[in-house]
Design a protein around this motif. Structure first.
Motif, short mmCIF file in Angstrom:
data_model
loop_
_atom_site.label_atom_id
_atom_site.label_comp_id
_atom_site.label_asym_id
_atom_site.label_seq_id
_atom_site.Cartn_x
_atom_site.Cartn_y
_atom_site.Cartn_z
N VAL A 1 0.85 -1.21 0.00
CA VAL A 1 0.00 0.00 0.00
C VAL A 1 0.88 1.25 0.00
O VAL A 1 0.67 2.19 -0.78
CB VAL A 1 -0.96 0.00 1.21
N LYS A 2 1.86 1.27 0.85
CA LYS A 2 2.78 2.41 0.93
C LYS A 2 3.51 2.59 -0.40
O LYS A 2 3.69 3.72 -0.88
CB LYS A 2 3.78 2.18 2.07
N SER A 3 3.93 1.49 -1.03
CA SER A 3 4.63 1.53 -2.32
C SER A 3 3.73 2.11 -3.40
O SER A 3 4.18 2.92 -4.22
CB SER A 3 5.09 0.14 -2.72
N ALA A 4 2.46 1.70 -3.40
CA ALA A 4 1.52 2.20 -4.40
C ALA A 4 1.31 3.70 -4.21
O ALA A 4 1.26 4.46 -5.20
CB ALA A 4 0.19 1.45 -4.32
N LEU A 5 1.15 4.16 -2.97
CA LEU A 5 0.96 5.59 -2.71
C LEU A 5 2.20 6.40 -3.13
O LEU A 5 2.08 7.50 -3.69
CB LEU A 5 0.65 5.82 -1.23
N ILE A 6 3.39 5.87 -2.87
CA ILE A 6 4.63 6.54 -3.30
C ILE A 6 4.69 6.63 -4.82
O ILE A 6 5.04 7.68 -5.39
CB ILE A 6 5.87 5.81 -2.73
N ALA A 7 4.31 5.55 -5.52
CA ALA A 7 4.32 5.53 -6.99
C ALA A 7 3.33 6.55 -7.55
O ALA A 7 3.63 7.27 -8.51
CB ALA A 7 4.01 4.13 -7.50
N VAL A 8 2.12 6.63 -6.96
CA VAL A 8 1.13 7.60 -7.41
C VAL A 8 1.64 9.02 -7.20
O VAL A 8 1.52 9.88 -8.08
CB VAL A 8 -0.22 7.36 -6.69
N ALA B 1 3.84 14.05 -9.45
CA ALA B 1 4.89 15.08 -9.45
C ALA B 1 5.53 15.19 -10.83
O ALA B 1 5.76 16.30 -11.32
CB ALA B 1 5.93 14.76 -8.38
N ILE B 2 5.80 14.07 -11.45
CA ILE B 2 6.42 14.08 -12.79
C ILE B 2 5.47 14.70 -13.80
O ILE B 2 5.87 15.51 -14.64
CB ILE B 2 6.86 12.66 -13.20
N ALA B 3 4.17 14.34 -13.73
CA ALA B 3 3.18 14.91 -14.64
C ALA B 3 3.10 16.42 -14.46
O ALA B 3 3.01 17.18 -15.44
CB ALA B 3 1.83 14.26 -14.41
N ALA B 4 3.12 16.90 -13.22
CA ALA B 4 3.06 18.34 -12.95
C ALA B 4 4.29 19.05 -13.53
O ALA B 4 4.18 20.13 -14.11
CB ALA B 4 2.95 18.59 -11.46
N LEU B 5 5.45 18.44 -13.39
CA LEU B 5 6.68 19.05 -13.94
C LEU B 5 6.63 19.12 -15.46
O LEU B 5 7.01 20.13 -16.06
CB LEU B 5 7.91 18.25 -13.49
#
Length: 120
Positions: free
Chosen positions: A92-99, A104-108
């Protein structure tokens, strides 16, 4: 032409000087040829040594690059294994980090496109 003893003596002296000059010139030419041959031989040896040294240097460079690539591959493999373990231990933590990282990448990317005037 008058063939007096003085004329004969002058002719004889002139011939002797000419023969001596010719002999000296031939000796100088032979010495020059020998020197040129020695210089070319030394230059050939130097070129052969340089070629050999360059080949060895290139071989060492290829070996070093190969070792660096192997080390980098091992390190990447370690990171991939560690990431796999983390994801399996905390999905769950890994999925939240990936999202979050994706957002962040999309915003950049969107900000960079707006800055450059590319809006598509």
């Amino acid at each position: 032409m008058n063939d007096t003893p003085t004329t004969r003596s002058l002719r004889s002296s002139t011939t002797a000087y000419a023969d001596e000059a010719l002999s000296t010139a031939e000796n100088a030419l032979d010495s020059t040829r020998q020197l040129a041959s020695q210089v070319l031989g030394r230059a050939s040896d130097k070129v052969r040594d340089l070629r050999s040294g360059a080949g060895q240097l290139a071989s060492r460079g290829v070996d070093a690059a190969s070792e660096a690539a192997a080390l980098a591959q091992k390190q990447i493999s370690r990171y991939a294994d560690a990431t796999g373990r983390y994801v399996s231990q905390q999905p769950v933590k890994s999925a939240l980090i990936a999202v979050a990282a994706g957002a962040a990448i999309a915003a950049l990317v969107m900000a960079a496109r707006r800055r450059n005037g590319n809006r598509y």
